[in-house]
Enzyme design. Structure first.
Site, PDB file in Angstrom:
ATOM      1  N   HIS A  29      43.020  42.903  41.292  1.00 48.63           N
ATOM      2  CA  HIS A  29      42.577  44.124  40.749  1.00 48.63           C
ATOM      3  C   HIS A  29      43.520  45.216  41.229  1.00 48.63           C
ATOM      4  O   HIS A  29      44.002  45.193  42.187  1.00 48.63           O
ATOM      5  CB  HIS A  29      41.125  44.268  41.080  1.00 48.63           C
ATOM      6  CG  HIS A  29      40.297  43.267  40.806  1.00 48.63           C
ATOM      7  ND1 HIS A  29      39.376  43.402  39.502  1.00 48.63           N
ATOM      8  CD2 HIS A  29      39.994  42.116  41.515  1.00 48.63           C
ATOM      9  CE1 HIS A  29      38.614  42.222  40.015  1.00 48.63           C
ATOM     10  NE2 HIS A  29      38.910  41.719  41.030  1.00 48.63           N
ATOM     11  N   GLU A  94      41.411  43.903  45.806  1.00 51.41           N
ATOM     12  CA  GLU A  94      41.565  45.367  45.318  1.00 51.41           C
ATOM     13  C   GLU A  94      42.943  45.884  45.761  1.00 51.41           C
ATOM     14  O   GLU A  94      43.009  46.121  47.080  1.00 51.41           O
ATOM     15  CB  GLU A  94      40.566  46.185  45.281  1.00 51.41           C
ATOM     16  CG  GLU A  94      39.114  45.812  44.649  1.00 51.41           C
ATOM     17  CD  GLU A  94      39.215  46.377  43.213  1.00 51.41           C
ATOM     18  OE1 GLU A  94      40.286  47.062  42.902  1.00 51.41           O
ATOM     19  OE2 GLU A  94      38.272  46.164  42.462  1.00 51.41           O
ATOM     20  N   HIS A 136      42.403  40.362  36.755  1.00 48.40           N
ATOM     21  CA  HIS A 136      41.129  40.771  36.134  1.00 48.40           C
ATOM     22  C   HIS A 136      41.480  40.544  34.724  1.00 48.40           C
ATOM     23  O   HIS A 136      40.412  40.215  33.997  1.00 48.40           O
ATOM     24  CB  HIS A 136      40.705  41.938  36.743  1.00 48.40           C
ATOM     25  CG  HIS A 136      39.270  42.126  36.573  1.00 48.40           C
ATOM     26  ND1 HIS A 136      38.747  43.460  36.917  1.00 48.40           N
ATOM     27  CD2 HIS A 136      38.351  41.442  36.116  1.00 48.40           C
ATOM     28  CE1 HIS A 136      37.261  43.447  36.561  1.00 48.40           C
ATOM     29  NE2 HIS A 136      37.130  42.203  36.377  1.00 48.40           N
TER      30      HIS A 136
HETATM   31 ZN   LIG Z   1      39.515  44.823  38.217  1.00 46.64          ZN
END
Ligand SMILES: [Zn+2]
Length: 242
Positions: A29, A94, A136
């Site tokens: 992500h 992330e 994602h």
């Molecule tokens: Zn995401």
């Protein structure tokens, strides 16, 4: 190899420990927030209901937020191959980047080298297939654009992280924007399904976001949502790897 990271625990996780064997995907992500601090705050705020296992700062530092054997809340409504809602069987990473909304920037060299190190460690530890390393937007294309077209998928694939088509740029360029027939359009969607994308109930709008999502990952030079011959030959090649 071992990964030693600073810890900044997030309270947003499912408390049942999962079996190691359940982990079969890695999902990348970008944070998509105005600042890195804000992103860290949100991912560790009990009211946000979102989290990830690892956070990679612009300077390359990796932070552990959720231990791997607990389910983090990063994927949301998602599909890949026969799997629905991928939180339960994935590790979420992330990577700090303002994203399309607030000024999409190149990922830093330090981030990518940390990401490679971390991914290799996880792939080995959980025996993750290279075709199960995803973005994602692959698994939630209707809602998500991350990690986006600046994410260096080709470079990662060279390190055996994620699949790639390996067709030469010279050849690809010839087919860019070249029209294909209606039947070939269907074939393209079939290839996408084979790769793992969720292709059921596609209306025109959904199809557009699906094609863009495919392009963000595998044809990063032109994101226009149109299926041309370049997209078709890339998808054909990839469908044989999945
Ligand atoms: Zn995401």
């Amino acid at each position: 190899m071992n990964i030693k990271t600073p810890i900044n625990f997030s309270p947003n996780f499912s408390t049942t420990r999962r079996n190691k064997k359940k982990i079969k995907y890695i999902v990348y992500h970008y944070t998509g927030m105005r600042s890195e601090n804000k992103a860290v705050k949100r991912l560790t705020d009990v009211n946000s209901n979102v989290s990830c296992h690892y956070f990679i700062k612009r300077n390359g530092q990796i932070i552990l937020m959720i231990p791997e054997l607990f389910e983090a809340w990063h994927a949301g409504k998602s599909n890949w191959k026969k799997d629905i809602s991928l939180n339960k069987n994935s590790i979420g990473i992330e990577i700090s980047n303002k994203g399309h909304e607030f000024g999409y920037e190149n990922f830093s060299k330090a981030q990518i080298s940390s990401l490679i190190k971390l991914s290799k460690y996880l792939i080995k530890k959980y025996n993750i297939k290279i075709s199960n390393i995803l973005g994602h937007s692959d698994i939630a294309f209707e809602r998500k654009k991350d990690p986006g077209e600046k994410f260096p998928w080709k470079h990662l694939a060279n390190k055996k992280i994620g699949i790639w088509h390996k067709i030469k740029e010279k050849k690809l360029k010839k087919y860019r924007k070249k029209k294909i027939s209606n039947i070939e359009m269907f074939t393209f969607i079939k290839y996408l399904n084979k790769i793992g994308y969720f292709t059921k109930n596609l209306n025109n709008n959904k199809k557009l976001t699906l094609v863009k999502s495919f392009q963000r990952r595998f044809r990063q030079k032109l994101i226009n949502g149109k299926i041309d011959r370049e997209c078709l030959i890339i998808a054909e090649k990839l469908s044989k790897l999945s």
